[in-house]
Enzyme design. Structure first.
Site, PDB file in Angstrom:
ATOM      1  N   ASN A 175       0.863  -1.176   0.000  1.00 52.67           N
ATOM      2  CA  ASN A 175       0.000   0.000   0.000  1.00 52.67           C
ATOM      3  C   ASN A 175       0.900   1.227   0.000  1.00 52.67           C
ATOM      4  O   ASN A 175       1.498   1.558   1.020  1.00 52.67           O
ATOM      5  CB  ASN A 175      -0.900  -0.027   1.252  1.00 52.67           C
ATOM      6  CG  ASN A 175      -1.713   1.238   1.412  1.00 52.67           C
ATOM      7  OD1 ASN A 175      -1.788   2.061   0.497  1.00 52.67           O
ATOM      8  ND2 ASN A 175      -2.330   1.394   2.575  1.00 52.67           N
ATOM      9  N   SER A 195       3.919  -1.867  10.297  1.00 50.56           N
ATOM     10  CA  SER A 195       5.375  -1.964  10.397  1.00 50.56           C
ATOM     11  C   SER A 195       5.921  -3.343   9.996  1.00 50.56           C
ATOM     12  O   SER A 195       6.850  -3.856  10.624  1.00 50.56           O
ATOM     13  CB  SER A 195       5.844  -1.572  11.804  1.00 50.56           C
ATOM     14  OG  SER A 195       5.507  -0.220  12.073  1.00 50.56           O
ATOM     15  N   HIS A 206      -9.372   1.511   5.213  1.00 48.45           N
ATOM     16  CA  HIS A 206      -8.073   1.673   5.881  1.00 48.45           C
ATOM     17  C   HIS A 206      -8.239   2.638   7.060  1.00 48.45           C
ATOM     18  O   HIS A 206      -9.029   3.586   6.990  1.00 48.45           O
ATOM     19  CB  HIS A 206      -7.036   2.207   4.889  1.00 48.45           C
ATOM     20  CG  HIS A 206      -5.646   2.121   5.420  1.00 48.45           C
ATOM     21  ND1 HIS A 206      -5.142   3.057   6.311  1.00 48.45           N
ATOM     22  CD2 HIS A 206      -4.670   1.207   5.244  1.00 48.45           C
ATOM     23  CE1 HIS A 206      -3.909   2.723   6.631  1.00 48.45           C
ATOM     24  NE2 HIS A 206      -3.596   1.592   5.997  1.00 48.45           N
ATOM     25  N   GLU A 242      -6.536   5.031   8.008  1.00 49.58           N
ATOM     26  CA  GLU A 242      -6.320   6.440   7.654  1.00 49.58           C
ATOM     27  C   GLU A 242      -7.567   7.038   7.005  1.00 49.58           C
ATOM     28  O   GLU A 242      -7.882   8.207   7.209  1.00 49.58           O
ATOM     29  CB  GLU A 242      -5.084   6.557   6.746  1.00 49.58           C
ATOM     30  CG  GLU A 242      -3.811   6.303   7.541  1.00 49.58           C
ATOM     31  CD  GLU A 242      -2.675   5.648   6.760  1.00 49.58           C
ATOM     32  OE1 GLU A 242      -2.719   5.628   5.523  1.00 49.58           O
ATOM     33  OE2 GLU A 242      -1.751   5.130   7.416  1.00 49.58           O
ATOM     34  N   LYS A 250       0.141   4.269  -0.229  1.00 49.34           N
ATOM     35  CA  LYS A 250      -0.452   5.474   0.356  1.00 49.34           C
ATOM     36  C   LYS A 250      -0.197   6.667  -0.589  1.00 49.34           C
ATOM     37  O   LYS A 250      -0.158   6.476  -1.803  1.00 49.34           O
ATOM     38  CB  LYS A 250       0.068   5.702   1.772  1.00 49.34           C
ATOM     39  CG  LYS A 250      -0.094   4.429   2.617  1.00 49.34           C
ATOM     40  CD  LYS A 250       0.148   4.614   4.078  1.00 49.34           C
ATOM     41  CE  LYS A 250      -0.048   3.294   4.796  1.00 49.34           C
ATOM     42  NZ  LYS A 250       0.104   3.383   6.245  1.00 49.34           N
ATOM     43  N   GLY A 293       3.180   2.502  10.765  1.00 51.73           N
ATOM     44  CA  GLY A 293       4.172   3.557  10.560  1.00 51.73           C
ATOM     45  C   GLY A 293       4.956   3.927  11.805  1.00 51.73           C
ATOM     46  O   GLY A 293       5.632   4.947  11.838  1.00 51.73           O
ATOM     47  N   GLU A 310      -4.874  -4.525  11.005  1.00 51.52           N
ATOM     48  CA  GLU A 310      -3.819  -3.524  11.164  1.00 51.52           C
ATOM     49  C   GLU A 310      -4.029  -2.785  12.478  1.00 51.52           C
ATOM     50  O   GLU A 310      -4.828  -1.834  12.536  1.00 51.52           O
ATOM     51  CB  GLU A 310      -3.871  -2.516  10.007  1.00 51.52           C
ATOM     52  CG  GLU A 310      -3.651  -3.133   8.642  1.00 51.52           C
ATOM     53  CD  GLU A 310      -3.149  -2.102   7.626  1.00 51.52           C
ATOM     54  OE1 GLU A 310      -2.129  -2.387   6.986  1.00 51.52           O
ATOM     55  OE2 GLU A 310      -3.734  -1.024   7.493  1.00 51.52           O
TER      56      GLU A 310
HETATM   57  P1  13P Z   1       3.358   0.580   7.611  1.00 49.86           P
HETATM   58  O1  13P Z   1       3.813  -0.723   7.014  1.00 49.86           O
HETATM   59  O2  13P Z   1       4.074   1.769   7.076  1.00 49.86           O
HETATM   60  O3  13P Z   1       3.313   0.517   9.097  1.00 49.86           O
HETATM   61  O4  13P Z   1       1.831   0.788   7.135  1.00 49.86           O
HETATM   62  C1  13P Z   1       0.939  -0.246   7.307  1.00 49.86           C
HETATM   63  C2  13P Z   1      -0.298   0.080   6.562  1.00 49.86           C
HETATM   64  O5  13P Z   1      -1.035   0.984   6.946  1.00 49.86           O
HETATM   65  C3  13P Z   1      -0.581  -0.683   5.346  1.00 49.86           C
HETATM   66  O6  13P Z   1      -1.878  -0.456   4.899  1.00 49.86           O
END
Ligand code: 13P
Length: 262
Positions: A9, A222, A104, A106, A11, A182, A176
């Protein structure tokens, strides 16, 4: 036997030229018809890349004919119309998308997406044969309050309301934990597996045991080359949804190969 699903992903990262460069590099590491069985990504796992909307077209052209599949990070819950700034599943389909990430954290946090909206998106994605990856997970305070299971249960029940068993065979879940996204913090593989096992039970209760057994549940938060193999050793972890570490071709290739060596 569930085939692991590993999705990158991106983003809101990479311009078109950066995306093109990345995918060309990825492809050069992944022959179209690999000799033998040396590359795990071609034979044992399903690999998906979810770039930004504006790079989907170029990335899709490069991936054509390869085993790496294209996915989107979001979509709107209408086919077309006066929804300024939104993207329809029909548009994603035409560009060759096979998967779409829905719900997601976010999107839930910054764009106030709720389970009802997410459910509508999942239903529309399924109508157009896009495979939804439904994201669920708890915040840090919910985790500290031992609410993880209640949170994911509600997200799954409401997100998948009105879906039948056959449709469910097209859906993957990504667990997640928001506090792990992150941050460099990850749930330990065994703690993550415990949640995955409960998610499987929630699916079995909603649908049936066979559907629960067949549903792929990815871990996200992560994921790095260093922790991928330990995560994948867990019986209920069926792949990963990778953010930051999917932005480098080198680290994404290592993740797909469960390769923790430098
Ligand atoms: P990270 O791998 O950067 O922690 O992000 C995970 C994520 O949100 C994947 O959708």
């Amino acid at each position: 036997m569930r085939k692991p699903l590993i999705a990158g992903n991106w983003k809101m990262n990479k311009t078109v030229s950066e995306a093109v460069d990345f995918v060309n590099r990825l492809k050069s590491h992944i022959p179209l018809n690999p000799p033998g069985d040396s590359f795990r990504g071609m034979s044992d796992v399903e690999v998906v890349i979810c770039p930004t909307f504006v790079t989907l077209s170029e990335v899709g052209k490069i991936l054509e004919g390869s085993s790496i599949k294209l996915g989107a990070q979001n979509m709107y819950m209408q086919e077309n119309g006066a929804y300024t700034g939104e993207i329809s599943p029909l548009m994603l389909k035409e560009l060759g998308c096979r998967y779409v990430i829905i719900g997601h954290s976010e999107r839930r946090e910054y764009f106030k997406e709720d389970n009802k909206l997410i459910n509508a998106k999942i239903k529309l994605a399924l109508k157009y044969q896009l495979r939804p990856i439904l994201c669920v997970g708890e915040t840090l305070s919910e985790y500290q309050d031992n609410q993880t299971i209640d949170v994911v249960r509600t997200e799954i029940r409401e997100g998948l309301a009105g879906i039948d068993e056959e449709q469910m065979s097209q859906v993957a879940i990504a667990y997640e934990p928001i506090w792990a996204i992150g941050t460099g913090e990850t749930a330990t593989p065994s703690d993550a597996n415990k949640v995955h096992k409960i998610i499987r039970k929630i699916i079995s209760d909603m649908f049936d045991a066979k559907t629960g057994e067949k549903t792929r549940i990815q871990y996200g938060g992560s994921v790095k080359p260093d922790n991928m193999s330990a995560l994948m050793e867990q019986p209920d972890i069926d792949g990963a949804l990778v953010g930051g570490a999917s932005l480098s071709a080198e680290s994404f290739i290592r993740i797909v190969n469960y390769d923790k060596k430098d």
